[in-house]
Design an enzyme around this catalytic site. Structure first.
Site, PDB file in Angstrom:
ATOM      1  NE  ARG A  45      19.689   9.787 -30.999  1.00 58.84           N
ATOM      2  CZ  ARG A  45      19.648  10.811 -31.814  1.00 58.84           C
ATOM      3  NH1 ARG A  45      18.746  11.748 -31.642  1.00 58.84           N
ATOM      4  NH2 ARG A  45      20.495  10.917 -32.818  1.00 58.84           N
ATOM      5  CE  LYS A  47      38.777  18.636 -31.772  1.00 62.12           C
ATOM      6  NZ  LYS A  47      39.786  19.156 -32.616  1.00 62.12           N
ATOM      7  CG  HIS A  65      43.561  13.522 -30.130  1.00 61.51           C
ATOM      8  ND1 HIS A  65      42.521  14.339 -30.474  1.00 61.51           N
ATOM      9  CD2 HIS A  65      44.379  13.490 -31.199  1.00 61.51           C
ATOM     10  CE1 HIS A  65      42.713  14.778 -31.689  1.00 61.51           C
ATOM     11  NE2 HIS A  65      43.825  14.283 -32.158  1.00 61.51           N
ATOM     12  CE  LYS A 107      48.964  12.992 -32.262  1.00 61.06           C
ATOM     13  NZ  LYS A 107      48.783  11.720 -32.963  1.00 61.06           N
ATOM     14  CD  GLU A 115      43.055  18.598 -39.722  1.00 58.42           C
ATOM     15  OE1 GLU A 115      42.520  17.598 -39.275  1.00 58.42           O
ATOM     16  OE2 GLU A 115      42.463  19.704 -39.809  1.00 58.42           O
ATOM     17  CG  HIS A 128      44.354  19.892 -30.653  1.00 57.23           C
ATOM     18  ND1 HIS A 128      43.948  19.066 -29.640  1.00 57.23           N
ATOM     19  CD2 HIS A 128      43.430  19.761 -31.629  1.00 57.23           C
ATOM     20  CE1 HIS A 128      42.836  18.455 -29.998  1.00 57.23           C
ATOM     21  NE2 HIS A 128      42.500  18.856 -31.190  1.00 57.23           N
ATOM     22  CE  LYS A 137      39.076  20.684 -40.967  1.00 53.71           C
ATOM     23  NZ  LYS A 137      39.626  19.361 -40.673  1.00 53.71           N
TER      24      LYS A 137
HETATM   25  P1  NAP Z   1      29.067  10.975 -34.656  1.00 51.57           P
HETATM   26  O1  NAP Z   1      29.711  10.000 -35.575  1.00 51.57           O
HETATM   27  O2  NAP Z   1      28.029  11.907 -35.198  1.00 51.57           O
HETATM   28  O3  NAP Z   1      28.392  10.116 -33.482  1.00 51.57           O
HETATM   29  C1  NAP Z   1      27.519  10.651 -32.535  1.00 51.57           C
HETATM   30  C2  NAP Z   1      27.082   9.540 -31.605  1.00 51.57           C
HETATM   31  O4  NAP Z   1      26.207  10.073 -30.628  1.00 51.57           O
HETATM   32  C3  NAP Z   1      26.331   8.418 -32.290  1.00 51.57           C
HETATM   33  O5  NAP Z   1      26.661   7.193 -31.674  1.00 51.57           O
HETATM   34  C4  NAP Z   1      24.873   8.768 -32.025  1.00 51.57           C
HETATM   35  O6  NAP Z   1      24.080   7.618 -32.142  1.00 51.57           O
HETATM   36  C5  NAP Z   1      24.997   9.286 -30.590  1.00 51.57           C
HETATM   37  N1  NAP Z   1      23.903  10.165 -30.189  1.00 51.57           N
HETATM   38  C6  NAP Z   1      23.449  11.270 -30.835  1.00 51.57           C
HETATM   39  N2  NAP Z   1      22.416  11.808 -30.165  1.00 51.57           N
HETATM   40  C7  NAP Z   1      22.213  11.027 -29.073  1.00 51.57           C
HETATM   41  C8  NAP Z   1      21.285  11.056 -28.004  1.00 51.57           C
HETATM   42  N3  NAP Z   1      20.331  11.988 -27.917  1.00 51.57           N
HETATM   43  N4  NAP Z   1      21.371  10.109 -27.059  1.00 51.57           N
HETATM   44  C9  NAP Z   1      22.328   9.135 -27.118  1.00 51.57           C
HETATM   45  N5  NAP Z   1      23.225   9.052 -28.108  1.00 51.57           N
HETATM   46  C10 NAP Z   1      23.164   9.985 -29.071  1.00 51.57           C
HETATM   47  O7  NAP Z   1      30.119  11.870 -33.895  1.00 51.57           O
HETATM   48  P2  NAP Z   1      31.668  11.547 -33.613  1.00 51.57           P
HETATM   49  O8  NAP Z   1      32.454  11.944 -34.793  1.00 51.57           O
HETATM   50  O9  NAP Z   1      31.804  10.167 -33.080  1.00 51.57           O
HETATM   51  O10 NAP Z   1      32.004  12.626 -32.494  1.00 51.57           O
HETATM   52  C11 NAP Z   1      31.503  12.553 -31.177  1.00 51.57           C
HETATM   53  C12 NAP Z   1      32.013  13.759 -30.396  1.00 51.57           C
HETATM   54  O11 NAP Z   1      33.429  13.711 -30.338  1.00 51.57           O
HETATM   55  C13 NAP Z   1      31.670  15.103 -31.055  1.00 51.57           C
HETATM   56  O12 NAP Z   1      31.465  16.075 -30.057  1.00 51.57           O
HETATM   57  C14 NAP Z   1      32.928  15.431 -31.839  1.00 51.57           C
HETATM   58  O13 NAP Z   1      33.075  16.823 -32.020  1.00 51.57           O
HETATM   59  C15 NAP Z   1      33.987  14.874 -30.921  1.00 51.57           C
HETATM   60  N6  NAP Z   1      35.224  14.488 -31.598  1.00 51.57           N
HETATM   61  C16 NAP Z   1      35.190  13.636 -32.659  1.00 51.57           C
HETATM   62  C17 NAP Z   1      36.373  13.261 -33.274  1.00 51.57           C
HETATM   63  C18 NAP Z   1      36.384  12.293 -34.421  1.00 51.57           C
HETATM   64  O14 NAP Z   1      37.477  11.981 -34.894  1.00 51.57           O
HETATM   65  N7  NAP Z   1      35.254  11.807 -34.878  1.00 51.57           N
HETATM   66  C19 NAP Z   1      37.602  13.779 -32.817  1.00 51.57           C
HETATM   67  C20 NAP Z   1      37.597  14.647 -31.721  1.00 51.57           C
HETATM   68  C21 NAP Z   1      36.397  14.982 -31.128  1.00 51.57           C
HETATM   69  P3  NAP Z   1      22.461   7.696 -32.392  1.00 51.57           P
HETATM   70  O15 NAP Z   1      22.244   8.699 -33.455  1.00 51.57           O
HETATM   71  O16 NAP Z   1      22.063   6.308 -32.714  1.00 51.57           O
HETATM   72  O17 NAP Z   1      21.897   8.130 -31.071  1.00 51.57           O
END
Ligand code: NAP
Length: 479
Positions: free
Chosen positions: A39, A138, A168, A172, A206, A230, A330
């Site tokens: 966004r 996830k 993921h 591996k 972790e 996992h 954790k």
């Molecule tokens: P994050 O850092 O909070 O990023 C969320 C992203 O979604 C941002 O780019 C945000 O940008 C965008 N977003 C939020 N609301 C939106 C909307 N209404 N329209 C379009 N874009 C929108 O989250 P993340 O850690 O990357 O994780 C993303 C997903 O992957 C989650 O479901 C998380 O549980 C999963 N996940 C993450 C990890 C990890 O290592 N981080 C690992 C496994 C799974 P804006 O706010 O600018 O829109």
């Protein structure tokens, strides 16, 4: 490839660096493009600068260079889209309209609450073609009903063959080596049964705490975050029958049989065969860390578990009476992901020292990937003394190539349409069906998760769980 959540942590830390590597090695199609979506109002140049900065941070200096980074940037675009605003998808469509025949990957790296609306708006903007694929991160639901809802909603727009549910751990290298070890060698298969396997342990430990994601984690907990997906996926790969081929459905048909054969937990089993814990203040590698309840975003007196250990049983001829111990947590003593297969003791100790230790196969996924086989050998010297030694099957050393990150492999599998390492809808349902009674029972119990000190291996009850069978967790991982 369109990455929804293109500015988020996952995209910047994992997805874009993984694509950088695949670009560097010439694996991406010459016309392949990557479009980040979020966004935030941002110019393309600013997005590119952010991608370059993160790639340089998360890629080793030996592998990162400006020239590759610049050519990688030519593939990348950014478009501002609010998932909830159908009109915003026109901007995305404008970037893609003349390439309807190409593979389109929509990677949903956002909160799952947005999955439905993103799919609906993609379809509304005519962006979903037969050659389109969607990748779901996830957590896929927090129980069976919510997982089924996500699957129905996404399934209304995409066919099952187009849906890639990512785990993921399955990307591996070592997990695939486990498949190669089991089905590319005749040696292990006869041993892979209750006749020779004594117990199996799978640990995903972790050292980190909730890492600024307290609110999310507090509504999730370790069982939903790690066990349902996992740990159960690793268990399936380890325990499944040999599939007829490596085709997606051949493998996934065998995995689901394992999930269906998992013995359901009775109320008594939940008391006796599961342990949930929550960390309190302690130290990780000598540095003091706060307890879970002191972390930001955690509800006062939260009963969310940060540790789970359980004894799973698979009701089949192959695995009857072989306990599968699963644990995750954790703020544990080490960052460690490994599968340990302990074989039965020798039937008779001819040496009379009582010193034989069981043979053991260790499949290490983290921090380094490798496979080790522990055997007894004669210690040097004139006396007949036995000592455990291990054969280190070091693939990185053998093949002398850099090991791919899990996301590199999985993203290439999506681009090439290979579904074998992705969860099918019915697998997800079965996993929830098995874990849900445990979650429900914990929710209704009045007691709190067992406390453990940060930096330990979890609550004492976890050692007792495995100790009741006369076994112990493999914790001295250097030996
Ligand atoms: P994050 O850092 O909070 O990023 C969320 C992203 O979604 C941002 O780019 C945000 O940008 C965008 N977003 C939020 N609301 C939106 C909307 N209404 N329209 C379009 N874009 C929108 O989250 P993340 O850690 O990357 O994780 C993303 C997903 O992957 C989650 O479901 C998380 O549980 C999963 N996940 C993450 C990890 C990890 O290592 N981080 C690992 C496994 C799974 P804006 O706010 O600018 O829109």
């Amino acid at each position: 490839m369109v990455i929804f959540g293109g500015t988020g942590d996952l995209a910047m830390r994992k997805l874009l660096p993984a694509l950088y590597y695949r670009h560097r090695d010439g694996e991406l199609h010459e016309h392949g493009r990557i479009i980040g979506v979020a966004r935030e109002e941002m110019r393309r140049e600013d997005f590119l600068a952010r991608v370059a900065e993160n790639c340089s941070r998360f890629i080793s200096t030996a592998d990162f260079n400006e020239k590759t980074s610049e050519s990688f940037a030519t593939r990348i675009d950014y478009v501002r889209v609010d998932a909830n605003q159908p009109a915003d998808f026109e901007r995305l469509a404008a970037l893609m309209h003349d390439h309807a025949d190409r593979v389109r990957v929509f990677y949903l790296s956002t909160a799952p609450s947005l999955f439905n609306i993103i799919c609906v708006n993609l379809a509304h903007a005519n962006l979903v073609t037969p050659a389109s694929r969607v990748v779901l991160e996830k957590p896929l639901g927090r129980d069976l009903a919510s997982a089924q809802l996500i699957n129905e909603q996404v399934g209304a727009i995409f066919e099952e063959r187009q849906i890639f549910r990512i785990d993921h751990y399955l990307g591996k290298e070592t997990v695939q080596n486990l498949i190669a070890l089991r089905f590319g060698n005749a040696l292990f298969e006869p041993l892979w049964t209750r006749a020779w396997v004594r117990d199996v342990q799978i640990t995903l430990a972790e050292q980190v705490g909730v890492e600024g994601r307290g609110e999310f984690y507090d509504g999730t907990g370790a069982a939903r975050d790690m066990v349902q997906n996992h740990l159960l996926q690793l268990l399936c790969i380890l325990a499944m029958e040999p599939p007829g081929s490596i085709d997606p459905d051949a493998v996934r048909d065998e995995k689901i049989k394992v999930l269906r054969a998992l013995k359901p937990f009775t109320a008594q089993d939940i008391l006796n065969k599961t342990v949930r814990g929550q960390y309190r203040a302690g130290a990780i590698e000598g540095k003091p860390v706060p307890g879970y309840l002191e972390e930001p975003g955690i509800a006062p007196n939260s009963r969310t578990e940060t540790f789970v250990a359980l004894k799973a049983e698979i009701e089949t001829w192959r695995w009857a009476d072989v306990p599968f111990y699963l644990r995750t947590g954790k703020r544990l003593a080490e960052r460690l992901a490994e599968i340990v297969v302990n074989f039965r003791d020798v039937p008779h100790d001819i040496f009379g020292f009582g010193t034989t230790e069981c043979n053991r196969l260790v499949i290490r996924l983290q921090p380094d990937e490798g496979v080790m086989l522990y055997l007894m050998a004669k210690a040097p010297g004139d006396e007949m003394r036995l000592r455990p030694v291990h054969l280190n099957l070091d693939f990185a050393e053998t093949f002398k190539t850099r090991q791919w990150d899990a996301y590199e492999r999985l993203l290439m599998d999506v681009i090439r349409g290979r579904l074998t390492l992705f969860m099918r809808r019915d697998e997800l349902d079965e996993a929830w069906r098995w874990i849900e009674p445990i979650l429900d029972a914990w929710e209704s119990q009045q007691d709190r998760p067992k406390p453990y000190t940060a930096g330990s291996w979890g609550p004492a009850a976890s050692s007792s769980l495995i100790g009741r069978a006369g076994f112990s967790w493999r914790e001295d991982t250097d030996s």
